[in-house]
Design a protein around this motif. Structure first.
Motif, mmCIF file in Angstrom:
data_model
loop_
_atom_site.group_PDB
_atom_site.id
_atom_site.type_symbol
_atom_site.label_atom_id
_atom_site.label_comp_id
_atom_site.label_asym_id
_atom_site.label_seq_id
_atom_site.Cartn_x
_atom_site.Cartn_y
_atom_site.Cartn_z
ATOM 1 N N PRO A 1 0.832 -1.224 0.000
ATOM 2 C CA PRO A 1 0.000 0.000 0.000
ATOM 3 C C PRO A 1 0.853 1.256 0.000
ATOM 4 N N LEU A 2 1.565 1.497 -1.104
ATOM 5 C CA LEU A 2 2.524 2.595 -1.157
ATOM 6 C C LEU A 2 1.878 3.968 -1.031
ATOM 7 N N HIS A 3 0.623 4.086 -1.463
ATOM 8 C CA HIS A 3 -0.027 5.393 -1.400
ATOM 9 C C HIS A 3 -0.264 5.844 0.043
ATOM 10 N N ASP A 4 -0.187 4.901 0.974
ATOM 11 C CA ASP A 4 -0.330 5.248 2.385
ATOM 12 C C ASP A 4 1.017 5.430 3.067
ATOM 13 N N TRP A 5 2.097 5.264 2.288
ATOM 14 C CA TRP A 5 3.444 5.364 2.844
ATOM 15 C C TRP A 5 4.111 6.646 2.353
ATOM 16 N N PRO A 6 5.262 7.017 2.926
ATOM 17 C CA PRO A 6 5.983 8.211 2.466
ATOM 18 C C PRO A 6 6.306 8.130 0.973
ATOM 19 N N ALA A 7 6.338 9.280 0.306
ATOM 20 C CA ALA A 7 6.548 9.365 -1.144
ATOM 21 C C ALA A 7 7.794 8.627 -1.656
ATOM 22 N N PRO A 8 8.909 8.646 -0.930
ATOM 23 C CA PRO A 8 10.103 7.947 -1.441
ATOM 24 C C PRO A 8 9.876 6.463 -1.749
ATOM 25 N N TRP A 9 8.916 5.826 -1.065
ATOM 26 C CA TRP A 9 8.643 4.421 -1.333
ATOM 27 C C TRP A 9 8.122 4.228 -2.759
ATOM 28 N N LEU A 10 7.207 5.089 -3.182
ATOM 29 C CA LEU A 10 6.658 4.983 -4.533
ATOM 30 C C LEU A 10 7.728 5.298 -5.575
ATOM 31 N N THR A 11 8.575 6.278 -5.279
ATOM 32 C CA THR A 11 9.675 6.603 -6.188
ATOM 33 C C THR A 11 10.616 5.418 -6.349
ATOM 34 N N THR A 12 10.934 4.773 -5.231
ATOM 35 C CA THR A 12 11.801 3.593 -5.269
ATOM 36 C C THR A 12 11.153 2.471 -6.084
ATOM 37 N N ALA A 13 9.855 2.282 -5.906
ATOM 38 C CA ALA A 13 9.143 1.241 -6.648
ATOM 39 C C ALA A 13 9.234 1.490 -8.146
ATOM 40 N N TRP A 14 9.105 2.754 -8.567
ATOM 41 C CA TRP A 14 9.178 3.071 -9.992
ATOM 42 C C TRP A 14 10.596 2.890 -10.547
ATOM 43 N N VAL A 15 11.590 3.216 -9.753
ATOM 44 C CA VAL A 15 12.976 3.013 -10.197
ATOM 45 C C VAL A 15 13.225 1.523 -10.453
ATOM 46 N N VAL A 16 12.782 0.686 -9.519
ATOM 47 C CA VAL A 16 12.961 -0.758 -9.667
ATOM 48 C C VAL A 16 12.125 -1.276 -10.842
ATOM 49 N N MET A 17 10.915 -0.735 -11.011
ATOM 50 C CA MET A 17 10.064 -1.180 -12.114
ATOM 51 C C MET A 17 10.681 -0.829 -13.468
ATOM 52 N N TRP A 18 11.253 0.354 -13.591
ATOM 53 C CA TRP A 18 11.909 0.717 -14.840
ATOM 54 C C TRP A 18 13.101 -0.195 -15.131
ATOM 55 N N ALA A 19 13.828 -0.562 -14.090
ATOM 56 C CA ALA A 19 14.935 -1.511 -14.274
ATOM 57 C C ALA A 19 14.393 -2.851 -14.753
ATOM 58 N N ALA A 20 13.260 -3.267 -14.198
ATOM 59 C CA ALA A 20 12.639 -4.530 -14.606
ATOM 60 C C ALA A 20 12.176 -4.470 -16.054
ATOM 61 N N ILE A 21 11.609 -3.340 -16.462
ATOM 62 C CA ILE A 21 11.135 -3.189 -17.836
ATOM 63 C C ILE A 21 12.300 -3.286 -18.824
ATOM 64 N N VAL A 22 13.393 -2.592 -18.515
ATOM 65 C CA VAL A 22 14.563 -2.630 -19.391
ATOM 66 C C VAL A 22 15.111 -4.047 -19.495
ATOM 67 N N LEU A 23 15.265 -4.724 -18.365
ATOM 68 C CA LEU A 23 15.777 -6.102 -18.369
ATOM 69 C C LEU A 23 14.817 -7.029 -19.099
ATOM 70 N N THR A 24 13.523 -6.802 -18.934
ATOM 71 C CA THR A 24 12.516 -7.630 -19.597
ATOM 72 C C THR A 24 12.649 -7.538 -21.110
ATOM 73 N N VAL A 25 12.777 -6.321 -21.627
ATOM 74 C CA VAL A 25 12.867 -6.114 -23.074
ATOM 75 C C VAL A 25 14.205 -6.626 -23.618
ATOM 76 N N VAL A 26 15.304 -6.292 -22.943
ATOM 77 C CA VAL A 26 16.639 -6.675 -23.429
ATOM 78 C C VAL A 26 16.820 -8.189 -23.432
ATOM 79 N N THR A 27 16.463 -8.855 -22.331
ATOM 80 C CA THR A 27 16.640 -10.312 -22.286
ATOM 81 C C THR A 27 15.668 -11.014 -23.226
ATOM 82 N N GLY A 28 14.482 -10.437 -23.413
ATOM 83 C CA GLY A 28 13.529 -11.025 -24.358
ATOM 84 C C GLY A 28 14.057 -10.969 -25.776
ATOM 85 N N ALA A 29 14.616 -9.816 -26.165
ATOM 86 C CA ALA A 29 15.184 -9.671 -27.503
ATOM 87 C C ALA A 29 16.380 -10.600 -27.679
ATOM 88 N N ASP A 30 17.195 -10.722 -26.650
ATOM 89 C CA ASP A 30 18.368 -11.601 -26.698
ATOM 90 C C ASP A 30 17.944 -13.056 -26.884
#
Length: 200
Positions: free
Chosen positions: A156-185
């Motif tokens: 429930p990140l919306h009930d937590w301090p803002a940095p938690w949601l920012t951290t979640a998005w940073v990790v999600m973007w890393a996951a998206i990049v890895l998902t696309v790169v490894t899929g293409a590979d």
């Protein structure tokens, strides 16, 4: 002697009723339980979101354990080869679709990840007759980062301090990049007929 058949011994085929396949079955059962917790109280109950996170984490752990046990103790079966990736994709798919339905995650993120996962699963099934291909480091890293990113958004990140949601998005973007790169590979490797560098 441990009494366990050596991995890959064709003379001692593994029984479909083994610990590794049991864990895969547990993961399949946990998917609807996870969804019930995620959507409880319209998906906005912080306590149920934490419960959903715990269930998701347990399911992810079974995904790690069943593969390791199957390879280490000669429990690889045709059922496991088919059911394991299906259970894995069902869990990830259920979490992503659920989060998008609750408007906690944009639909484009869900579509990108699911398109890659379904596509790679179909490729893996297409080359299954040539044998099980071990996951690469990139694929394993993708799986880990993807699980962490989705897990963070389940909380429930919306009930937590803002940095938690920012951290979640940073990790999600890393996951998206890895998902696309490894899929293409993986796609390039499969098209070339190379079966020595499979991607998870």
């Amino acid at each position: 002697m441990s009494g366990l058949p050596p991995a890959g011994d064709p003379a001692s085929p593994a029984s479909v009723f083994n610990v590794a396949n049991f864990l895969t079955g547990v993961r399949l059962v946990l998917v609807p339980v996870f969804l019930l917790a995620l959507f409880a109280d319209d998906g906005h109950d912080p306590a149920f979101r934490v419960v959903a996170f715990v269930i998701f984490t347990v399911a992810v752990v079974t995904d790690h354990l069943d593969g390791r046990i199957a390879r280490s103790y000669g429990m690889v079966t045709e059922f496991g080869k088919l059911a394991d990736p299906i259970a894995d994709k069902m869990l990830i798919g259920a979490a992503l679709i659920g989060l998008s339905m609750l408007q906690d995650l944009p639909w484009w993120v869900t579509l990108v990840i699911l398109a890659r996962e379904i596509g790679v699963t179909l490729l893996r099934l297409a080359v299954l007759r040539r044998g099980v291909i071990p996951a690469s480091r990139g694929g394993k890293l993708k799986t880990l980062v993807q699980a962490v990113a989705i897990g963070l958004f389940i909380l429930p990140l919306h009930d937590w301090p803002a940095p938690w949601l920012t951290t979640a998005w940073v990790v999600m973007w890393a996951a998206i990049v890895l998902t696309v790169v490894t899929g293409a590979d993986y796609l390039i490797s499969a098209l070339r007929g190379g079966n020595q560098s499979s991607r998870a």
